[in-house]
Motif scaffolding. Sequence first.
Motif, mmCIF file in Angstrom:
data_model
loop_
_atom_site.group_PDB
_atom_site.id
_atom_site.type_symbol
_atom_site.label_atom_id
_atom_site.label_comp_id
_atom_site.label_asym_id
_atom_site.label_seq_id
_atom_site.Cartn_x
_atom_site.Cartn_y
_atom_site.Cartn_z
ATOM 1 N N VAL A 182 49.063 -21.016 16.493
ATOM 2 C CA VAL A 182 48.474 -19.680 16.504
ATOM 3 C C VAL A 182 47.775 -19.457 17.833
ATOM 4 O O VAL A 182 47.017 -20.317 18.293
ATOM 5 C CB VAL A 182 47.471 -19.508 15.347
ATOM 6 C CG1 VAL A 182 46.875 -18.107 15.379
ATOM 7 C CG2 VAL A 182 48.148 -19.779 14.006
ATOM 8 N N VAL A 183 48.033 -18.320 18.448
ATOM 9 C CA VAL A 183 47.441 -17.998 19.749
ATOM 10 C C VAL A 183 47.035 -16.523 19.722
ATOM 11 O O VAL A 183 47.703 -15.701 19.094
ATOM 12 C CB VAL A 183 48.425 -18.297 20.896
ATOM 13 C CG1 VAL A 183 49.726 -17.527 20.737
ATOM 14 C CG2 VAL A 183 47.794 -18.059 22.245
ATOM 15 N N GLN A 184 45.972 -16.218 20.412
ATOM 16 C CA GLN A 184 45.523 -14.835 20.472
ATOM 17 C C GLN A 184 46.359 -14.045 21.460
ATOM 18 O O GLN A 184 46.865 -14.604 22.453
ATOM 19 C CB GLN A 184 44.052 -14.776 20.889
ATOM 20 C CG GLN A 184 43.085 -15.164 19.787
ATOM 21 C CD GLN A 184 41.651 -14.826 20.154
ATOM 22 O OE1 GLN A 184 41.274 -14.830 21.326
ATOM 23 N NE2 GLN A 184 40.835 -14.560 19.140
ATOM 24 N N ALA A 185 46.503 -12.767 21.188
ATOM 25 C CA ALA A 185 47.231 -11.894 22.108
ATOM 26 C C ALA A 185 46.621 -11.997 23.504
ATOM 27 O O ALA A 185 45.393 -12.018 23.659
ATOM 28 C CB ALA A 185 47.181 -10.463 21.609
ATOM 29 N N GLY A 186 47.494 -12.093 24.493
ATOM 30 C CA GLY A 186 47.052 -12.251 25.864
ATOM 31 C C GLY A 186 46.931 -13.692 26.301
ATOM 32 O O GLY A 186 46.763 -13.971 27.497
ATOM 33 N N GLY A 187 47.019 -14.599 25.357
ATOM 34 C CA GLY A 187 46.876 -16.017 25.660
ATOM 35 C C GLY A 187 48.190 -16.671 26.059
ATOM 36 O O GLY A 187 49.209 -15.998 26.281
ATOM 37 N N SER A 188 48.153 -18.000 26.154
ATOM 38 C CA SER A 188 49.313 -18.768 26.589
ATOM 39 C C SER A 188 49.588 -19.904 25.618
ATOM 40 O O SER A 188 48.680 -20.387 24.931
ATOM 41 C CB SER A 188 49.074 -19.344 27.990
ATOM 42 O OG SER A 188 48.880 -18.324 28.941
#
Length: 121
Positions: free
Chosen positions: A9-15
């Motif tokens: 799981v990653v936040q929008a804008g992340g990598s």
Amino acid sequence: QLVESGGGVVQAGGSLRLSCAASIPGFTDYNMGWFRQAPGKEREFVAAIDWRGTNTYYAASVKGRFFISRTAVQNMVYLQMTAVKPEDTAIYYCAADSSWGRILTGMNESWGRGAQVIVSS
């Protein structure tokens, strides 16, 4: 055999970086790719790299944000995902084929079991 890892799981804008370990005899002769399948949708092409590692090709939806690479050390293929968006949420599959054309069209010989990527907004 192709085994993906690195999903999560990653936040929008992340990598996020996905890895694919390829147990394929003659790995350096194979073109490699990444595909994805979102819930309720068909599997789609994401990126490909040729057997020499010199040519790459990307889907328009990820070009400039995702980067595919490979190394003969431990026969690995990577997909570096940056500036991720909620619409990148999908199961990501590693693919291998001796034909460049088959890799681009998803008609390749081998598939991994997939790695889940969830992008939260």
